[in-house]
Motif scaffolding. Structure first.
Motif, short mmCIF file in Angstrom:
data_model
loop_
_atom_site.label_atom_id
_atom_site.label_comp_id
_atom_site.label_asym_id
_atom_site.label_seq_id
_atom_site.Cartn_x
_atom_site.Cartn_y
_atom_site.Cartn_z
N ARG A 1 0.82 -1.21 0.00
CA ARG A 1 0.00 0.00 0.00
C ARG A 1 0.86 1.27 0.00
O ARG A 1 0.52 2.26 -0.66
CB ARG A 1 -0.91 0.01 1.23
N ALA A 2 1.98 1.24 0.74
CA ALA A 2 2.80 2.44 0.91
C ALA A 2 3.53 2.84 -0.36
O ALA A 2 3.81 4.03 -0.58
CB ALA A 2 3.81 2.23 2.03
N GLU B 1 0.32 9.78 5.16
CA GLU B 1 -0.35 8.63 4.55
C GLU B 1 0.25 7.33 5.06
O GLU B 1 -0.46 6.36 5.33
CB GLU B 1 -0.23 8.71 3.01
N LEU B 2 1.59 7.33 5.21
CA LEU B 2 2.26 6.12 5.70
C LEU B 2 1.84 5.83 7.15
O LEU B 2 1.57 4.69 7.51
CB LEU B 2 3.78 6.27 5.61
N GLY C 1 2.38 2.60 -3.35
CA GLY C 1 1.43 2.95 -4.41
C GLY C 1 1.56 4.42 -4.77
O GLY C 1 1.98 5.24 -3.96
N SER C 2 1.20 4.76 -6.01
CA SER C 2 1.36 6.13 -6.50
C SER C 2 0.54 7.13 -5.69
O SER C 2 0.94 8.28 -5.49
CB SER C 2 0.95 6.21 -7.98
N GLU C 3 -0.64 6.68 -5.15
CA GLU C 3 -1.49 7.62 -4.40
C GLU C 3 -0.82 8.07 -3.11
O GLU C 3 -1.10 9.15 -2.59
CB GLU C 3 -2.86 7.00 -4.10
N VAL C 4 0.12 7.28 -2.59
CA VAL C 4 0.85 7.67 -1.39
C VAL C 4 2.02 8.56 -1.75
O VAL C 4 2.23 9.62 -1.18
CB VAL C 4 1.35 6.43 -0.61
N LEU C 5 2.82 8.13 -2.72
CA LEU C 5 4.01 8.88 -3.10
C LEU C 5 3.66 10.26 -3.66
O LEU C 5 4.44 11.20 -3.53
CB LEU C 5 4.82 8.08 -4.13
N LEU C 6 2.50 10.39 -4.27
CA LEU C 6 2.10 11.67 -4.87
C LEU C 6 1.21 12.50 -3.94
O LEU C 6 0.77 13.58 -4.30
CB LEU C 6 1.35 11.42 -6.19
N ALA C 7 0.94 11.99 -2.75
CA ALA C 7 0.09 12.71 -1.82
C ALA C 7 0.79 13.97 -1.32
O ALA C 7 2.02 14.07 -1.33
CB ALA C 7 -0.27 11.82 -0.64
N LEU C 8 0.01 14.97 -0.88
CA LEU C 8 0.58 16.22 -0.37
C LEU C 8 1.42 15.97 0.87
O LEU C 8 2.45 16.61 1.08
CB LEU C 8 -0.54 17.22 -0.06
#
Length: 243
Positions: free
Chosen positions: A58-59, A73-74, A61-68
């Motif tokens: 999950r960590a 998120e982690l 994933g692109s939605e985490v790496l690109l999050a503000l």
């Protein structure tokens, strides 16, 4: 264990939060710190591996790496995964309405079974449920007296048989006595050993098969660490633990 794990996770999150830009590479570094924190806290290796595989998937994933705020998120992912790992847990004791509910306590010697029997009895009394204690630990004479002492302190009846060597018979007679006394829950305090052995498991297996407890609870010392997993696995093969 939890204090050590908490400190380790906070260090990992602080390290990730300090990165100017979060990439897959430094995210993996942070995840490695999370894994190390769990292992240093004496969490079972197989549990850590399973936990980390879910968190990593999950960590990264692109939605985490690109999050503000990717570090936030982690933290959320680790929190959710820890919650799933430890629960959700129903801590209530299911009670039978047709007859007395039988709770069987098991564990290694010195794990706190007899004391836990007293704590459970007190909890049930607070819930307006009438408990009844059965001293079926025939290996340690002091355990019988200890249970009677707890019973007197809590004002809870305790059943024991002087000179009896068969714990199955003690449990059977104890359940009958509890039923006659109008108790709603009978708690069986069984024997433990310093280590898991064939004799112990056979004795517990006999009680389980012939008495048919509604719930079987394993008592372990909170300081045991990952060895608790080995104990739980060994007991579960014989008894099919409920909690």
């Amino acid at each position: 264990m939890f204090e050590s794990l908490s400190d380790g996770l906070q260090s990992a999150f602080k390290s990730i939060r300090g990165k100017g830009k979060l990439t897959e590479a430094n995210m993996r570094d942070g995840l490695q710190m999370v894994e190390t924190a769990m292992l240093e806290a004496d969490v079972s290796y197989s549990v850590v591996q399973d936990f980390m595989s879910h968190v990593t998937e999950r960590a990264l994933g692109s939605e985490v790496l690109l999050a503000l705020k990717p570090h936030a998120e982690l933290v959320r992912i680790v929190y959710e995964q820890l919650t799933e790992l430890l629960g959700p847990v129903d801590s209530s004791i299911p009670l039978r309405k047709d007859k007395v509910t039988i709770l069987m306590m098991c564990g290694l010697q010195g794990s706190g079974k007899t004391t836990t029997c007293g704590k459970l009895a007190q909890l049930l009394k607070e819930q307006k449920v009438q408990p009844f204690l059965v001293a079926a630990d025939l290996q340690r004479p002091a355990a019988i007296e200890q249970l009677h002492t707890l019973g007197r302190q809590l004002d809870v009846p305790v059943y024991s048989q002087l000179g009896q060597t068969d714990p199955v018979q003690v449990c059977r007679d104890g359940v009958a006595q509890a039923t006659a006394a109008g108790a709603q829950v009978v708690i069986l305090d069984t024997a433990g050993r310093l280590a898991i052995d064939e004799e112990l498991m056979k004795q517990l297996g006999d009680i389980d098969k012939k008495i048919g407890p509604d719930q079987v609870y394993l008592v372990v010392d909170g300081m045991t660490g990952q060895d608790a997993v080995n104990s739980a696995s060994a007991f579960n093969k014989t008894l099919e633990l409920d909690g």
